[in-house]
Design a protein around this motif. Sequence first.
Motif, short mmCIF file in Angstrom:
data_model
loop_
_atom_site.label_atom_id
_atom_site.label_comp_id
_atom_site.label_asym_id
_atom_site.label_seq_id
_atom_site.Cartn_x
_atom_site.Cartn_y
_atom_site.Cartn_z
N PHE A 36 0.82 -1.21 0.00
CA PHE A 36 0.00 0.00 0.00
C PHE A 36 0.86 1.26 0.00
O PHE A 36 0.52 2.25 -0.65
N GLY A 37 1.99 1.22 0.73
CA GLY A 37 2.85 2.39 0.79
C GLY A 37 3.46 2.75 -0.55
O GLY A 37 3.53 3.93 -0.91
N CYS A 38 3.89 1.74 -1.31
CA CYS A 38 4.50 2.01 -2.62
C CYS A 38 3.51 2.66 -3.57
O CYS A 38 3.84 3.62 -4.27
N TYR A 39 2.29 2.13 -3.60
CA TYR A 39 1.31 2.71 -4.52
C TYR A 39 0.85 4.09 -4.04
O TYR A 39 0.57 4.98 -4.85
N LEU A 40 0.77 4.28 -2.73
CA LEU A 40 0.40 5.60 -2.21
C LEU A 40 1.45 6.64 -2.56
O LEU A 40 1.13 7.73 -3.06
N ILE A 41 2.72 6.30 -2.35
CA ILE A 41 3.80 7.22 -2.69
C ILE A 41 3.84 7.48 -4.19
O ILE A 41 4.10 8.60 -4.65
N GLY A 42 3.56 6.44 -4.98
CA GLY A 42 3.54 6.61 -6.43
C GLY A 42 2.51 7.62 -6.87
O GLY A 42 2.79 8.48 -7.73
N PHE A 43 1.31 7.56 -6.30
CA PHE A 43 0.26 8.51 -6.65
C PHE A 43 0.58 9.91 -6.15
O PHE A 43 0.23 10.90 -6.80
N VAL A 44 1.25 10.00 -5.01
CA VAL A 44 1.59 11.32 -4.47
C VAL A 44 2.65 11.98 -5.35
O VAL A 44 2.57 13.18 -5.65
N MET A 45 3.65 11.22 -5.79
CA MET A 45 4.75 11.80 -6.56
C MET A 45 4.36 12.09 -8.00
O MET A 45 4.66 13.17 -8.52
N LEU A 46 3.71 11.12 -8.67
CA LEU A 46 3.38 11.31 -10.09
C LEU A 46 2.17 10.43 -10.41
O LEU A 46 2.30 9.28 -10.81
N TRP A 47 0.98 11.01 -10.23
CA TRP A 47 -0.23 10.20 -10.32
C TRP A 47 -0.48 9.70 -11.74
O TRP A 47 -1.07 8.63 -11.92
N ARG A 48 -0.06 10.44 -12.74
CA ARG A 48 -0.30 10.00 -14.12
C ARG A 48 0.42 8.69 -14.43
O ARG A 48 -0.14 7.80 -15.07
N LEU A 49 1.66 8.59 -13.99
CA LEU A 49 2.43 7.37 -14.23
C LEU A 49 1.92 6.24 -13.33
O LEU A 49 1.85 5.08 -13.76
N ALA A 50 1.54 6.57 -12.09
CA ALA A 50 1.06 5.54 -11.17
C ALA A 50 -0.26 4.94 -11.63
O ALA A 50 -0.47 3.72 -11.51
N ILE A 51 -1.14 5.77 -12.18
CA ILE A 51 -2.45 5.25 -12.61
C ILE A 51 -2.30 4.36 -13.85
O ILE A 51 -3.09 3.45 -14.07
N VAL A 52 -1.25 4.62 -14.64
CA VAL A 52 -0.98 3.74 -15.79
C VAL A 52 -0.50 2.38 -15.32
O VAL A 52 -0.84 1.34 -15.89
N GLY A 53 0.32 2.36 -14.25
CA GLY A 53 0.83 1.09 -13.73
C GLY A 53 -0.12 0.37 -12.80
O GLY A 53 0.14 -0.78 -12.44
N LEU A 54 -1.22 1.02 -12.41
CA LEU A 54 -2.15 0.40 -11.45
C LEU A 54 -2.75 -0.92 -11.95
O LEU A 54 -2.86 -1.87 -11.17
N PRO A 55 -3.17 -1.04 -13.21
CA PRO A 55 -3.76 -2.31 -13.66
C PRO A 55 -2.81 -3.50 -13.57
O PRO A 55 -3.27 -4.65 -13.56
N PHE A 56 -1.51 -3.26 -13.50
CA PHE A 56 -0.56 -4.36 -13.42
C PHE A 56 -0.62 -5.08 -12.08
O PHE A 56 0.01 -6.14 -11.91
N ILE A 57 -1.35 -4.51 -11.11
CA ILE A 57 -1.53 -5.20 -9.83
C ILE A 57 -2.13 -6.57 -10.06
O ILE A 57 -1.74 -7.56 -9.41
N VAL A 58 -3.08 -6.66 -10.98
CA VAL A 58 -3.75 -7.93 -11.24
C VAL A 58 -2.75 -8.98 -11.71
O VAL A 58 -2.77 -10.14 -11.27
N ILE A 59 -1.83 -8.57 -12.60
CA ILE A 59 -0.85 -9.51 -13.14
C ILE A 59 0.11 -9.98 -12.06
O ILE A 59 0.58 -11.12 -12.08
N LEU A 60 0.39 -9.12 -11.09
CA LEU A 60 1.36 -9.46 -10.06
C LEU A 60 0.75 -10.20 -8.89
O LEU A 60 1.34 -11.14 -8.35
N VAL A 61 -0.45 -9.82 -8.49
CA VAL A 61 -1.04 -10.35 -7.26
C VAL A 61 -1.80 -11.65 -7.50
O VAL A 61 -1.64 -12.62 -6.76
N ILE A 62 -2.64 -11.67 -8.55
CA ILE A 62 -3.50 -12.84 -8.78
C ILE A 62 -2.70 -14.13 -8.94
O ILE A 62 -3.03 -15.15 -8.32
N PRO A 63 -1.64 -14.17 -9.77
CA PRO A 63 -0.87 -15.42 -9.88
C PRO A 63 -0.30 -15.89 -8.55
O PRO A 63 -0.28 -17.08 -8.26
N GLY A 64 0.17 -14.95 -7.73
CA GLY A 64 0.70 -15.34 -6.43
C GLY A 64 -0.34 -15.99 -5.55
O GLY A 64 -0.08 -16.99 -4.87
#
Length: 229
Positions: free
Chosen positions: A88-116
Motif C-alpha cells: 500500500f505504501g509504494c502505490y500511495l507514494i507513487g500517486f503522491v509523486m506522479l499520479w499519471r504514471l502511477a495510474i498507468v501502472g495500477l492495472p498491473f496489480i492484477v498480473i502481479l497479485v493474482i498469480p501469487g
Amino acid sequence: MGTEENSKKSRDHIGSIRSIFMHADSADWLLMVLGFIGSIGDGFSTPLVLFVTSKLMNNLGGTSSSAEAFSHSINKAPNFLMNVAMFFGCYLIGFVMLWRLAIVGLPFIVILVIPGIVYGRTLMGIARKTREEYNKAGTVAEQAISSIRTVFAFVGEAKTIAAYSEALEFSVKLGLRQGLAKGLAIGSNGVVFGIWSFMSYYGSRMVMYHGSAGGTVFAVGAAIAVGGL
C-alpha cells in the motif's frame, strides 16, 4: 627525521578525525547514533527478509503443512505485515509523486497479485493431498509392523510391499505437480521486468513531452514494480 615525520602525520590524522566531532552538540550525537543503528538495520534487512522468505516457501511447499499451520506460521514472521504495508505504501507514494504514471501502472496489480494467490492456494492444496497420501502409506506400514508375525506366517510380504508402493505412487505425482507449481510461481516474477520496461517507456515520454523529472519517474516506476511484487 623519518620517525618524527610519521609521528606527526599520525597525530595530524587523529586530529583530523577528532575535528569532525569537535563541535557536535547533543542533537548531532543523537542523530549520528540513530544513523549508525539505522545503517546496521538496513544492512541486516535484506538477509533477514531472505531468511523469512525461505521459511515461508518451506511452509507453502512442505508436506506437513496445513491451512492452520500455515496461518500460524504467517501470524508469527511480522514479514506479512511488512509486505502489506510495503504494497500500500509504494502505490500511495507513487500517486503522491506522479499520479499519471502511477495510474498507468495500477492495472498491473492484477498480473502481479493474482498469480501469487492462485499458486499459493495450489501449493497448499497439493501439500494437503501429499500429507494425506503419506498418512495412507504410514498406516500400511504401521499395520504391517504391528502384525509382523501374521504377515510372515501367511507370506504377505509381497502384498504389503505392493500396497505400500501403491500408496506412495500418487504422492510422487503430487510431488511433480508441486515442483511445477513452484516453478511457475517463481517464474511468474519475470513479469516484473516486462512491467518495468513499460513503465520506463511511458515514463520517458512523460519526461520528454510533459516535463516530468527523471528521478521522480524512476522512483514511481520502481515503487509500482516493487510494491506489486
